[in-house]
Scaffold this motif. Structure first.
Motif, PDB file in Angstrom:
ATOM      1  N   SER A   4       0.855  -1.188   0.000  1.00  0.00           N
ATOM      2  CA  SER A   4       0.000   0.000   0.000  1.00  0.00           C
ATOM      3  C   SER A   4       0.888   1.233   0.000  1.00  0.00           C
ATOM      4  CB  SER A   4      -0.873   0.014   1.254  1.00  0.00           C
ATOM      5  OG  SER A   4      -1.653  -1.160   1.338  1.00  0.00           O
ATOM      6  N   ARG A  77       5.657   3.532  12.823  1.00  0.00           N
ATOM      7  CA  ARG A  77       4.603   2.634  13.301  1.00  0.00           C
ATOM      8  C   ARG A  77       3.639   3.395  14.206  1.00  0.00           C
ATOM      9  NH1 ARG A  77       6.058  -2.323  17.050  1.00  0.00           N
ATOM     10  NH2 ARG A  77       6.171  -0.643  18.559  1.00  0.00           N
ATOM     11  N   GLU A  83      -5.277  -1.726  16.149  1.00  0.00           N
ATOM     12  CA  GLU A  83      -5.426  -2.347  14.831  1.00  0.00           C
ATOM     13  C   GLU A  83      -4.403  -1.813  13.834  1.00  0.00           C
ATOM     14  OE1 GLU A  83      -8.312   1.164  14.846  1.00  0.00           O
ATOM     15  OE2 GLU A  83      -7.569  -0.282  16.297  1.00  0.00           O
ATOM     16  N   LEU A  84      -3.970  -0.566  14.007  1.00  0.00           N
ATOM     17  CA  LEU A  84      -2.940  -0.008  13.125  1.00  0.00           C
ATOM     18  C   LEU A  84      -1.550  -0.445  13.569  1.00  0.00           C
ATOM     19  CD1 LEU A  84      -4.307   3.601  12.516  1.00  0.00           C
ATOM     20  CD2 LEU A  84      -4.741   1.504  11.214  1.00  0.00           C
ATOM     21  N   GLU A  87      -0.398  -3.759  12.274  1.00  0.00           N
ATOM     22  CA  GLU A  87       0.048  -3.859  10.879  1.00  0.00           C
ATOM     23  C   GLU A  87       1.562  -3.722  10.748  1.00  0.00           C
ATOM     24  OE1 GLU A  87      -3.744  -2.594   8.195  1.00  0.00           O
ATOM     25  OE2 GLU A  87      -2.293  -1.020   8.647  1.00  0.00           O
ATOM     26  N   SER A  90       5.771   1.066   8.635  1.00  0.00           N
ATOM     27  CA  SER A  90       5.690   1.640   7.297  1.00  0.00           C
ATOM     28  C   SER A  90       6.978   2.416   7.048  1.00  0.00           C
ATOM     29  CB  SER A  90       4.473   2.561   7.191  1.00  0.00           C
ATOM     30  OG  SER A  90       4.617   3.668   8.055  1.00  0.00           O
ATOM     31  N   MET A 111       3.786   0.782   2.801  1.00  0.00           N
ATOM     32  CA  MET A 111       3.819  -0.387   3.675  1.00  0.00           C
ATOM     33  C   MET A 111       3.758  -1.616   2.781  1.00  0.00           C
ATOM     34  SD  MET A 111       1.199  -0.737   6.841  1.00  0.00           S
ATOM     35  CE  MET A 111       2.067  -0.611   8.379  1.00  0.00           C
ATOM     36  N   ARG A 113       2.248  -4.291   3.293  1.00  0.00           N
ATOM     37  CA  ARG A 113       0.951  -4.956   3.454  1.00  0.00           C
ATOM     38  C   ARG A 113      -0.059  -4.406   2.443  1.00  0.00           C
ATOM     39  NH1 ARG A 113      -1.962  -7.090   7.971  1.00  0.00           N
ATOM     40  NH2 ARG A 113      -0.052  -6.950   9.166  1.00  0.00           N
ATOM     41  N   ALA A 116      -3.466  -1.759   3.477  1.00  0.00           N
ATOM     42  CA  ALA A 116      -3.120  -1.395   4.855  1.00  0.00           C
ATOM     43  C   ALA A 116      -4.048  -0.304   5.382  1.00  0.00           C
ATOM     44  CB  ALA A 116      -1.672  -0.922   4.926  1.00  0.00           C
ATOM     45  N   LYS A 117      -4.633  -0.562   6.532  1.00  0.00           N
ATOM     46  CA  LYS A 117      -5.490   0.427   7.187  1.00  0.00           C
ATOM     47  C   LYS A 117      -4.680   1.646   7.593  1.00  0.00           C
ATOM     48  CE  LYS A 117      -8.638  -3.062   8.924  1.00  0.00           C
ATOM     49  NZ  LYS A 117      -9.044  -3.836  10.095  1.00  0.00           N
TER      50      LYS A 117
END
Length: 149
Positions: A4, A77, A83-84, A87, A90, A111, A113, A116-117
């Motif tokens: 992302s 980070r 929740e973030l 992950e 970044s 990131m 992922r 990514a949220k």
């Protein structure tokens, strides 16, 4: 490439040196970042903490690369939303390039992922923060306050 990424580009009528100072000076940061500020010594390998006005830690980072006043790379980070935080880390790259009487600031926040949220969250935050930064450097006043967002 999987992952992302959020990219934001803006042009600011200022010098690379003044923009660099605005990005790295905690007292100036508070003015455009809704009271949030950074604590670090701005050396490669040093920890970087982004703090809320009340002193709580919002995000942590490591300074990965510094080439003042051209490039800053941070590992980043989120620390305040579970929740973030889950992950992971970044990467945020700030690139400053002179263009006439202005500078082009490019921020690339990415990131590994997919979907990514965290990247979704920063894609809403960076435009507000950088609009304030641009306005503050060019006019001496911010566009938005914490109550506006």
């Amino acid at each position: 490439m999987a992952g992302s990424t959020f990219v934001y580009v803006t042009f600011i009528r200022t010098s690379p040196e003044d923009l660099w100072s605005a990005l790295t000076n905690p007292e100036f940061m508070r003015k455009y970042w809704f009271g949030v500020y950074a604590e670090t010594d701005w050396k490669v390998g040093s920890q970087w903490k982004l703090k809320f006005p009340d002193g709580r830690i919002a995000d942590t980072e490591e300074v990965v690369e510094i080439d003042s006043p051209k490039r800053l790379v941070l590992q980043w980070r989120n620390e305040f939303k579970p929740e973030l935080k889950a992950e992971g880390y970044s990467r945020c790259v700030f690139e400053i390039e002179p263009v006439g009487d202005a500078v082009r600031l490019t921020i690339t926040h990415s990131m590994e992922r997919d979907n990514a949220k965290f990247i979704d969250a920063v894609s809403g935050g960076w435009p507000c923060i950088l609009s304030n930064l641009k306005s503050l450097l060019e006019t001496g006043a911010v566009v938005l306050t914490a109550g506006d967002i």
